[in-house]
Design a protein around this motif. Structure first.
Motif, PDB file in Angstrom:
ATOM      1  N   PRO A  18       0.828  -1.205   0.000  1.00 30.89           N
ATOM      2  CA  PRO A  18       0.000   0.000   0.000  1.00 30.89           C
ATOM      3  C   PRO A  18       0.862   1.254   0.000  1.00 30.89           C
ATOM      4  O   PRO A  18       1.949   1.283   0.575  1.00 30.89           O
ATOM      5  N   VAL A  19       0.401   2.272  -0.654  1.00 31.72           N
ATOM      6  CA  VAL A  19       1.111   3.547  -0.715  1.00 31.72           C
ATOM      7  C   VAL A  19       0.941   4.245   0.627  1.00 31.72           C
ATOM      8  O   VAL A  19      -0.174   4.376   1.132  1.00 31.72           O
ATOM      9  N   ARG A  20       2.079   4.656   1.201  1.00 25.26           N
ATOM     10  CA  ARG A  20       2.021   5.362   2.479  1.00 25.26           C
ATOM     11  C   ARG A  20       1.392   6.728   2.296  1.00 25.26           C
ATOM     12  O   ARG A  20       1.687   7.436   1.334  1.00 25.26           O
ATOM     13  N   ALA A  21       0.559   7.063   3.214  1.00 25.98           N
ATOM     14  CA  ALA A  21      -0.013   8.408   3.184  1.00 25.98           C
ATOM     15  C   ALA A  21       1.061   9.395   3.620  1.00 25.98           C
ATOM     16  O   ALA A  21       1.910   9.092   4.455  1.00 25.98           O
ATOM     17  N   ARG A  22       1.061  10.552   3.057  1.00 29.12           N
ATOM     18  CA  ARG A  22       2.056  11.580   3.406  1.00 29.12           C
ATOM     19  C   ARG A  22       1.797  12.066   4.822  1.00 29.12           C
ATOM     20  O   ARG A  22       0.661  12.346   5.210  1.00 29.12           O
ATOM     21  N   ARG A  23       2.891  12.134   5.586  1.00 29.95           N
ATOM     22  CA  ARG A  23       2.762  12.607   6.964  1.00 29.95           C
ATOM     23  C   ARG A  23       2.514  14.104   6.995  1.00 29.95           C
ATOM     24  O   ARG A  23       3.028  14.849   6.171  1.00 29.95           O
ATOM     25  N   LYS A  24       1.744  14.519   7.973  1.00 28.22           N
ATOM     26  CA  LYS A  24       1.520  15.955   8.159  1.00 28.22           C
ATOM     27  C   LYS A  24       2.781  16.567   8.756  1.00 28.22           C
ATOM     28  O   LYS A  24       3.457  15.937   9.553  1.00 28.22           O
ATOM     29  N   PRO A  25       3.117  17.781   8.370  1.00 28.02           N
ATOM     30  CA  PRO A  25       4.286  18.436   8.969  1.00 28.02           C
ATOM     31  C   PRO A  25       4.104  18.539  10.488  1.00 28.02           C
ATOM     32  O   PRO A  25       3.012  18.804  10.972  1.00 28.02           O
ATOM     33  N   ARG A  26       5.171  18.293  11.196  1.00 30.38           N
ATOM     34  CA  ARG A  26       5.128  18.325  12.650  1.00 30.38           C
ATOM     35  C   ARG A  26       5.649  19.662  13.130  1.00 30.38           C
ATOM     36  O   ARG A  26       6.679  20.140  12.658  1.00 30.38           O
TER      37      ARG A  26
END
Length: 128
Positions: A18-26
């Motif tokens: 599965p394609v990883r969802a892009r992480r939100k900037p921390r």
């Protein structure tokens, strides 16, 4: 009529991850950034390893470090600085002034000075 039903067939099974969802900037608090930058300035520190241990991209930590060094708020230790370090004698006194000794320069500061103004003075003394 052809007998293709009884002929051997080859199948290829394709699997996909599965394609990883892009992480939100921390949002990193300033105190956390300062701690990480200080850790990278220690002798023998590996910036990439420190970044990966914190779940941070190494380029981000290098960027924070570069920005801190260029602002003059932090300075890396050099071999010359290590040799010049001497033990300081601290004597408690009942006074509202503080003496800061940098090399052969003594800066006397009153207790009511603003921290930003003191930082500017110390940067000027360090550059001189």
């Amino acid at each position: 009529m052809s007998d293709s039903v009884n002929q051997p067939r080859t199948f290829e099974v394709l699997t996909a991850a599965p394609v990883r969802a892009r992480r939100k900037p921390r949002d990193w608090p300033d105190e956390e950034k300062e701690r990480l930058i200080a850790e990278t300035l220690l002798p023998g520190a590996n910036v990439s390893a420190i970044a990966r241990a914190e779940g941070l991209d190494p380029s981000q930590l290098y960027g924070w470090r570069r920005k801190a060094l260029s602002s003059g708020m932090v300075a890396p230790l050099t071999e010359a600085a290590k040799e010049e370090v001497k033990f300081a004698r601290v004597e408690p006194v009942a006074s509202s002034t503080v003496e800061i000794v940098i090399g052969d320069v003594v800066v006397r500061v009153a207790g009511d000075i603003e921290s930003d103004h003191l930082a500017k003075i110390l940067r000027a003394v360090r550059k001189a």
